[in-house]
Design a protein around this motif. Structure first.
Motif, PDB file in Angstrom:
ATOM      1  N   ILE A  95       0.832  -1.206   0.000  1.00 56.24           N
ATOM      2  CA  ILE A  95       0.000   0.000   0.000  1.00 56.24           C
ATOM      3  C   ILE A  95       0.863   1.251   0.000  1.00 56.24           C
ATOM      4  O   ILE A  95       0.620   2.206  -0.748  1.00 56.24           O
ATOM      5  CB  ILE A  95      -0.943  -0.004   1.229  1.00 56.24           C
ATOM      6  CG1 ILE A  95      -2.098  -0.969   1.012  1.00 56.24           C
ATOM      7  CG2 ILE A  95      -1.467   1.405   1.519  1.00 56.24           C
ATOM      8  CD1 ILE A  95      -3.012  -1.130   2.212  1.00 56.24           C
ATOM      9  N   LEU A  96       1.886   1.242   0.833  1.00 55.03           N
ATOM     10  CA  LEU A  96       2.748   2.411   0.963  1.00 55.03           C
ATOM     11  C   LEU A  96       3.447   2.732  -0.361  1.00 55.03           C
ATOM     12  O   LEU A  96       3.518   3.888  -0.782  1.00 55.03           O
ATOM     13  CB  LEU A  96       3.781   2.150   2.059  1.00 55.03           C
ATOM     14  CG  LEU A  96       4.527   3.350   2.629  1.00 55.03           C
ATOM     15  CD1 LEU A  96       3.566   4.359   3.218  1.00 55.03           C
ATOM     16  CD2 LEU A  96       5.527   2.889   3.680  1.00 55.03           C
ATOM     17  N   ILE A  97       3.947   1.713  -1.030  1.00 51.40           N
ATOM     18  CA  ILE A  97       4.651   1.924  -2.296  1.00 51.40           C
ATOM     19  C   ILE A  97       3.668   2.299  -3.406  1.00 51.40           C
ATOM     20  O   ILE A  97       3.947   3.172  -4.237  1.00 51.40           O
ATOM     21  CB  ILE A  97       5.467   0.671  -2.658  1.00 51.40           C
ATOM     22  CG1 ILE A  97       6.590   0.485  -1.629  1.00 51.40           C
ATOM     23  CG2 ILE A  97       6.052   0.780  -4.070  1.00 51.40           C
ATOM     24  CD1 ILE A  97       7.358  -0.808  -1.763  1.00 51.40           C
ATOM     25  N   ALA A  98       2.488   1.665  -3.408  1.00 51.02           N
ATOM     26  CA  ALA A  98       1.468   2.019  -4.398  1.00 51.02           C
ATOM     27  C   ALA A  98       1.038   3.471  -4.232  1.00 51.02           C
ATOM     28  O   ALA A  98       0.843   4.202  -5.209  1.00 51.02           O
ATOM     29  CB  ALA A  98       0.257   1.094  -4.259  1.00 51.02           C
ATOM     30  N   ARG A  99       0.896   3.912  -2.982  1.00 50.51           N
ATOM     31  CA  ARG A  99       0.500   5.296  -2.696  1.00 50.51           C
ATOM     32  C   ARG A  99       1.548   6.272  -3.229  1.00 50.51           C
ATOM     33  O   ARG A  99       1.205   7.292  -3.853  1.00 50.51           O
ATOM     34  CB  ARG A  99       0.328   5.468  -1.189  1.00 50.51           C
ATOM     35  CG  ARG A  99      -0.042   6.878  -0.756  1.00 50.51           C
ATOM     36  CD  ARG A  99      -0.090   6.956   0.765  1.00 50.51           C
ATOM     37  NE  ARG A  99      -1.184   6.174   1.312  1.00 50.51           N
ATOM     38  CZ  ARG A  99      -1.271   5.800   2.593  1.00 50.51           C
ATOM     39  NH1 ARG A  99      -0.297   6.092   3.427  1.00 50.51           N
ATOM     40  NH2 ARG A  99      -2.314   5.128   3.019  1.00 50.51           N
ATOM     41  N   ALA A 100       2.818   5.968  -2.992  1.00 53.25           N
ATOM     42  CA  ALA A 100       3.895   6.846  -3.463  1.00 53.25           C
ATOM     43  C   ALA A 100       3.942   6.886  -4.987  1.00 53.25           C
ATOM     44  O   ALA A 100       4.107   7.951  -5.591  1.00 53.25           O
ATOM     45  CB  ALA A 100       5.231   6.382  -2.893  1.00 53.25           C
ATOM     46  N   PRO A 111       7.802   6.918 -11.690  1.00 52.75           N
ATOM     47  CA  PRO A 111       8.480   6.297 -10.545  1.00 52.75           C
ATOM     48  C   PRO A 111       9.601   5.389 -11.009  1.00 52.75           C
ATOM     49  O   PRO A 111       9.426   4.596 -11.938  1.00 52.75           O
ATOM     50  CB  PRO A 111       7.359   5.497  -9.872  1.00 52.75           C
ATOM     51  CG  PRO A 111       6.089   6.118 -10.354  1.00 52.75           C
ATOM     52  CD  PRO A 111       6.372   6.602 -11.740  1.00 52.75           C
ATOM     53  N   THR A 112      10.762   5.522 -10.361  1.00 53.00           N
ATOM     54  CA  THR A 112      11.946   4.803 -10.836  1.00 53.00           C
ATOM     55  C   THR A 112      12.586   3.920  -9.775  1.00 53.00           C
ATOM     56  O   THR A 112      12.936   2.773 -10.046  1.00 53.00           O
ATOM     57  CB  THR A 112      12.996   5.820 -11.340  1.00 53.00           C
ATOM     58  OG1 THR A 112      12.406   6.646 -12.340  1.00 53.00           O
ATOM     59  CG2 THR A 112      14.204   5.099 -11.928  1.00 53.00           C
ATOM     60  N   ALA A 113      12.775   4.448  -8.581  1.00 51.16           N
ATOM     61  CA  ALA A 113      13.490   3.694  -7.544  1.00 51.16           C
ATOM     62  C   ALA A 113      12.871   3.953  -6.184  1.00 51.16           C
ATOM     63  O   ALA A 113      12.241   4.987  -5.955  1.00 51.16           O
ATOM     64  CB  ALA A 113      14.967   4.083  -7.531  1.00 51.16           C
ATOM     65  N   VAL A 114      13.060   2.985  -5.272  1.00 51.82           N
ATOM     66  CA  VAL A 114      12.502   3.106  -3.937  1.00 51.82           C
ATOM     67  C   VAL A 114      13.495   2.555  -2.920  1.00 51.82           C
ATOM     68  O   VAL A 114      14.245   1.629  -3.205  1.00 51.82           O
ATOM     69  CB  VAL A 114      11.151   2.336  -3.844  1.00 51.82           C
ATOM     70  CG1 VAL A 114      11.357   0.843  -4.072  1.00 51.82           C
ATOM     71  CG2 VAL A 114      10.459   2.592  -2.526  1.00 51.82           C
ATOM     72  N   ILE A 172       9.390   4.699   3.439  1.00 47.22           N
ATOM     73  CA  ILE A 172       9.944   4.501   2.098  1.00 47.22           C
ATOM     74  C   ILE A 172      10.157   5.862   1.442  1.00 47.22           C
ATOM     75  O   ILE A 172       9.412   6.811   1.672  1.00 47.22           O
ATOM     76  CB  ILE A 172       9.039   3.596   1.218  1.00 47.22           C
ATOM     77  CG1 ILE A 172       7.708   4.300   0.883  1.00 47.22           C
ATOM     78  CG2 ILE A 172       8.786   2.259   1.884  1.00 47.22           C
ATOM     79  CD1 ILE A 172       7.600   4.749  -0.535  1.00 47.22           C
ATOM     80  N   SER A 173      11.202   5.936   0.656  1.00 46.17           N
ATOM     81  CA  SER A 173      11.467   7.115  -0.174  1.00 46.17           C
ATOM     82  C   SER A 173      11.442   6.679  -1.621  1.00 46.17           C
ATOM     83  O   SER A 173      12.016   5.633  -1.974  1.00 46.17           O
ATOM     84  CB  SER A 173      12.825   7.730   0.175  1.00 46.17           C
ATOM     85  OG  SER A 173      12.807   8.290   1.475  1.00 46.17           O
ATOM     86  N   MET A 174      10.790   7.453  -2.462  1.00 46.68           N
ATOM     87  CA  MET A 174      10.674   7.106  -3.883  1.00 46.68           C
ATOM     88  C   MET A 174      11.214   8.231  -4.739  1.00 46.68           C
ATOM     89  O   MET A 174      11.003   9.414  -4.459  1.00 46.68           O
ATOM     90  CB  MET A 174       9.219   6.823  -4.250  1.00 46.68           C
ATOM     91  CG  MET A 174       9.031   6.364  -5.694  1.00 46.68           C
ATOM     92  SD  MET A 174       7.341   5.809  -6.034  1.00 46.68           S
ATOM     93  CE  MET A 174       7.312   4.265  -5.108  1.00 46.68           C
TER      94      MET A 174
END
Length: 346
Positions: A95-100, A111-114, A172-174
């Protein structure tokens, strides 16, 4: 997972009476620091935040950085999940990565890297391994689905308990690539009369929402509704909508649900909105639920037909919310006053 967690009584939406006074909920939530128009806790500077600064910076918390003279830039944002991580660490991380990623794509960045950091894991607690393992699976699965490179992943273990219980937290940082800053689509509403749409599926869900936790005082609830395949389809559609030039503004439905997403879009240019809610969805769920996979869009009137044709052709759910006003806020023909009421101190 701990046996106690398995035996925990599950929260149900039916346990919350459907409200009749939406205005009371809105003004009660306005004092929540996570939703306040002027959030003093989101600025590390010692200087006070001036009311006149509301709306400054039109990228809704995503940082933009030039990297060369060709116009290519980087976008970067940071997101976190705290106490709900224990319920389902894999889903929470996804969820967190999808949100970002959704937020990046609203802006027009790719979006490229996390990177991911997991904090406050008690290695003496068997549940710590469950959380770490689930978060790792969620990170790897989401990175694969969204075609992201994982730049770093670390766990910080808690060796001492003297500070008292601290919930496990993942941050997480994206990073995303912006090829042309002139073509960015910001979150702020642009002009009176613009059409407002909600894309994505509306569901009966208020799990883990600010509304449920702050207004009702219930912190133990399921994660927000989330479907990875729906998320992928919506994010793919956003890429095409940007290429077709059909968007005036775009915002992922986030903290505070649809109402506060509308508010964040309206404040920068002193505009308002006149919307109609979905009669088939509970009003509190529709306005304040934080289910994933939904995006608020502004479309110019002359491009409305093209937008509708595109969404219909892609078979992606969308809902016509209403239109942008000069400053008045209306929901189902009921006026909430004007936008300046929602910006304390202005």
């Amino acid at each position: 997972m701990k046996e106690a967690m398995q035996q925990k009584e599950e929260f149900t939406l039916d346990s919350i009476p459907e409200p009749t006074d939406i205005e009371n909920i809105i003004y009660s939530l306005m004092v929540n620091p996570n939703l306040s128009s002027i959030n003093y806790f989101n600025d590390f500077s010692e200087a006070g935040i001036s009311p006149e600064s509301i709306g400054d910076g039109d990228n809704d918390e995503i940082g933009l950085f030039d990297i060369d003279s060709t116009g290519t830039s980087l976008a970067m944002s940071t997101h976190a999940f705290h106490h709900h991580l224990e319920n389902d660490p894999q889903k929470a991380t996804e969820i967190l990565i999808a949100r970002a990623a959704r937020k990046m794509l609203c802006l027009g960045a790719q979006p490229t890297a996390v990177s991911a950091f997991l904090y406050h894991i008690d290695f003496a607690d068997p549940n710590g391994q469950y959380i770490a393992s689930g978060a790792k699976k969620g990170l790897e699965n989401a990175a694969e689905k969204f075609n992201l490179k994982v730049s770093d992943k670390k766990i910080r273990f808690d060796h001492f308990s003297g500070h008292g219980p601290v919930p496990p937290t993942i941050i997480i940082s994206m990073v995303g690539v912006v090829e042309d800053k002139e073509k960015l689509t910001t979150h702020a509403f642009k002009q009176k009369g613009g059409n407002i749409f909600l894309i994505g599926r509306s569901v009966e869900d208020i799990g883990s929402s600010e509304y449920l936790e702050f207004y009702h005082g219930i912190s133990d609830s399921p994660l927000p509704a989330f479907n990875m395949e729906d998320e992928l389809r919506i994010q793919a559609a956003m890429r095409e909508l940007h290429k077709l030039g059909l968007l005036q503004s775009a915002s992922p439905v986030g903290k505070g649900g649809l109402f506060f997403t509308l508010l964040r879009a309206a404040i920068p240019n002193g505009l308002g909105f006149d919307i109609t809610t979905d009669a088939e969805t509970r009003m509190d769920s529709f306005l304040f639920g934080e289910a994933m996979g939904r995006i608020l869009l502004e479309v110019e009137s002359e491009k409305e037909d093209d937008f509708v044709d595109f969404m219909t052709g892609k078979n992606i759910p969308f809902f016509t919310l209403g239109h942008i006003t000069k400053g008045e806020l209306r929901i189902d023909d009921n006026s909430l006053g004007y936008i300046d009421k929602m910006t304390p101190g202005v």
